[in-house]
Motif scaffolding. Structure first.
Motif, PDB file in Angstrom:
ATOM      1  N   THR A   1       0.844  -1.196   0.000  1.00  0.00           N
ATOM      2  CA  THR A   1       0.000   0.000   0.000  1.00  0.00           C
ATOM      3  C   THR A   1       0.882   1.249   0.000  1.00  0.00           C
ATOM      4  O   THR A   1       0.641   2.201  -0.743  1.00  0.00           O
ATOM      5  N   LEU A   2       1.930   1.205   0.857  1.00  0.00           N
ATOM      6  CA  LEU A   2       2.859   2.338   0.911  1.00  0.00           C
ATOM      7  C   LEU A   2       3.541   2.542  -0.433  1.00  0.00           C
ATOM      8  O   LEU A   2       3.711   3.655  -0.913  1.00  0.00           O
ATOM      9  N   ARG A   3       3.893   1.409  -1.022  1.00  0.00           N
ATOM     10  CA  ARG A   3       4.583   1.449  -2.309  1.00  0.00           C
ATOM     11  C   ARG A   3       3.692   2.061  -3.395  1.00  0.00           C
ATOM     12  O   ARG A   3       4.134   2.921  -4.153  1.00  0.00           O
ATOM     13  N   SER A   4       2.438   1.639  -3.380  1.00  0.00           N
ATOM     14  CA  SER A   4       1.543   2.173  -4.415  1.00  0.00           C
ATOM     15  C   SER A   4       1.253   3.651  -4.142  1.00  0.00           C
ATOM     16  O   SER A   4       1.086   4.433  -5.078  1.00  0.00           O
ATOM     17  N   ALA A   5       1.237   4.026  -2.864  1.00  0.00           N
ATOM     18  CA  ALA A   5       1.032   5.444  -2.535  1.00  0.00           C
ATOM     19  C   ALA A   5       2.220   6.269  -3.038  1.00  0.00           C
ATOM     20  O   ALA A   5       2.040   7.343  -3.614  1.00  0.00           O
ATOM     21  N   ARG A   6       3.426   5.730  -2.840  1.00  0.00           N
ATOM     22  CA  ARG A   6       4.631   6.443  -3.293  1.00  0.00           C
ATOM     23  C   ARG A   6       4.642   6.552  -4.819  1.00  0.00           C
ATOM     24  O   ARG A   6       5.010   7.586  -5.371  1.00  0.00           O
ATOM     25  N   GLN A   7       4.231   5.451  -5.459  1.00  0.00           N
ATOM     26  CA  GLN A   7       4.189   5.465  -6.929  1.00  0.00           C
ATOM     27  C   GLN A   7       3.187   6.514  -7.420  1.00  0.00           C
ATOM     28  O   GLN A   7       3.434   7.227  -8.387  1.00  0.00           O
ATOM     29  N   ARG A   8       2.046   6.612  -6.681  1.00  0.00           N
ATOM     30  CA  ARG A   8       1.019   7.585  -7.074  1.00  0.00           C
ATOM     31  C   ARG A   8       1.546   9.016  -6.944  1.00  0.00           C
ATOM     32  O   ARG A   8       1.249   9.876  -7.759  1.00  0.00           O
ATOM     33  N   VAL A   9       2.327   9.239  -5.867  1.00  0.00           N
ATOM     34  CA  VAL A   9       2.922  10.578  -5.678  1.00  0.00           C
ATOM     35  C   VAL A   9       3.840  10.898  -6.850  1.00  0.00           C
ATOM     36  O   VAL A   9       3.782  11.984  -7.430  1.00  0.00           O
ATOM     37  N   ILE A  10       4.658   9.918  -7.218  1.00  0.00           N
ATOM     38  CA  ILE A  10       5.593  10.145  -8.335  1.00  0.00           C
ATOM     39  C   ILE A  10       4.831  10.361  -9.643  1.00  0.00           C
ATOM     40  O   ILE A  10       5.165  11.237 -10.440  1.00  0.00           O
TER      41      ILE A  10
END
Lengths: 200, 188
Positions: free
Chosen positions: B21-30
């Motif tokens: 979830t954190l990873r997908s959140a970070r990807q979304r930010v990028i």
């Protein structure tokens, strides 16, 4: 002891030699911790403050330190980490760096797994550019944290503490001012102390 | 979005769920950030990484603090006017005292570390390589310059534990009283 110092030097070189942005964040946090320790010990070793007042002021100092350190670390490291990630994934780049990337690498720009710094042929300009962006981002993060967020949080905290001190004054467990000054003066000084400040 | 959902559903454990979830959140930010390709002269960015040490950063912080903190204190409606005025005076005094000593001590310590972290050699006195890490022979690299900045800053922080009491506190008190007097004189 000599070995410990030698290890410390090597660790500093290894960790911060290639990463000045991280160094600024970490030494900034260390600065806040040492500054807070100085503030707490100023209360602990002040003979003019009674033990009752110390029991009130020391937790206040520690809470104040907590606000300073947490807001500095969270904001500054977030700025630095986001900027760092944007550069390593190629989202934020220069014409020269992008031009040096292979076609298949350009297709990976913006993917979390992609890291220009881990490529076989890292573009020559990449490291200085990344270090520069890291330093600028951590400086901007520090400005926002130290000069905007922390003073606002601290002012709110100080006014709450001032109100609590006033409420205490009217209860049985009266808080008395240090020798030589009135309670009103003491409260004003206490409020001033918490409403401003900058790390060492 | 579809790829994000795929990452989440492929995680069997709770821990894996959090990290994906954190990873997908970070990807979304990028993903939310547009691609930025800087053209023209970007040397100033490279120079910032080389030249801005903790001393310069302290100076920048102090200068920007003078523009924001007194304004924040002056608009603190939770305290009475007199407290507010004293608070502004103390903030300005604290910024000036802290910035002057903070910058000077950091700069001085970084210079001192530079003098005491020379490459080891037969003609070099031992004290001149006291801060040189072992296994380091080249001292003209960017990494070594950053090491000197880091070591200088750490030493400066230790020095400032004392100067905080010896210089900062009395200077802040003196400047605060001067500014308060000036305020009172201006108010007649």
């Amino acid at each position: 002891m000599a070995n410990l110092f030698s290890n410390f030097k090597s660790s500093l070189y290894k960790n911060y030699g290639e990463n000045p942005g991280k160094m600024l964040v970490h030494t900034g946090v260390l600065g806040w911790i040492l500054s807070s320790l100085a503030q707490v010990s100023a209360v602990v070793f002040n003979d003019k403050i009674s033990p009752e007042q110390k029991s009130f002021l020391i937790p206040q100092e520690i809470a104040d330190a907590g606000i300073n350190i947490a807001s500095f670390y969270l904001i500054t490291s977030s700025f630095k980490n986001v900027a760092s990630k944007l550069v390593s994934t190629g989202k934020l780049t220069t014409k020269g760096i992008k031009g040096a990337l292979a076609k298949e690498d350009i297709a990976k720009i913006g993917k979390l797994d992609f890291n220009i710094g881990e490529l076989k042929n890292v573009p020559e300009d990449y490291k200085p550019f990344k270090n520069g962006v890291d330093v600028i981002a951590s400086t901007v993060g520090s400005i926002i944290s130290c000069n905007i967020v922390t003073p606002i949080l601290r002012n709110q905290y100080a006014s709450r503490k001032q109100k609590q001190a006033l409420a205490r004054m009217h209860t049985n467990t009266q808080l008395t001012a240090p020798r030589g000054i009135s309670m009103a003066q003491y409260q004003r000084l206490s409020s001033i102390k918490y409403s401003s400040g900058l790390k060492v | 979005m579809a790829s994000n959902m795929k990452i989440q559903s492929s995680s069997p454990t709770f821990q894996g769920g959090i990290s994906s979830t954190l990873r997908s959140a970070r990807q979304r930010v990028i993903n939310a950030v547009p691609n930025m390709e800087l053209s023209g002269n970007t040397n100033w960015i490279n120079k910032a990484g080389e030249k801005i040490s903790s001393a310069e950063q302290r100076l920048i912080l102090g200068a920007s603090a003078l523009m924001s903190q007194p304004f924040i204190d002056a608009h603190n409606k939770n305290v009475d006017e007199k407290t507010r005025k004293v608070s502004v005076a103390r903030t300005i005094a604290k910024i000036i005292a802290g910035t002057l000593t903070g910058f000077a001590i950091r700069k001085g310590c970084i210079k001192a570390i530079k003098a005491m972290s020379q490459p080891r050699g037969a003609n070099i006195p031992k004290w001149k390589s006291f801060f040189t890490p072992k296994d380091v022979n080249k001292t003209n690299t960017d990494a070594f310059m950053q090491y000197r900045n880091a070591m200088g800053t750490v030493v400066a922080l230790v020095v400032m534990m004392f100067t905080n009491f010896l210089i900062d506190a009395p200077l802040t008190k003196f400047l605060t009283n001067t500014f308060i007097k000036k305020q009172e004189n201006n108010n007649g």
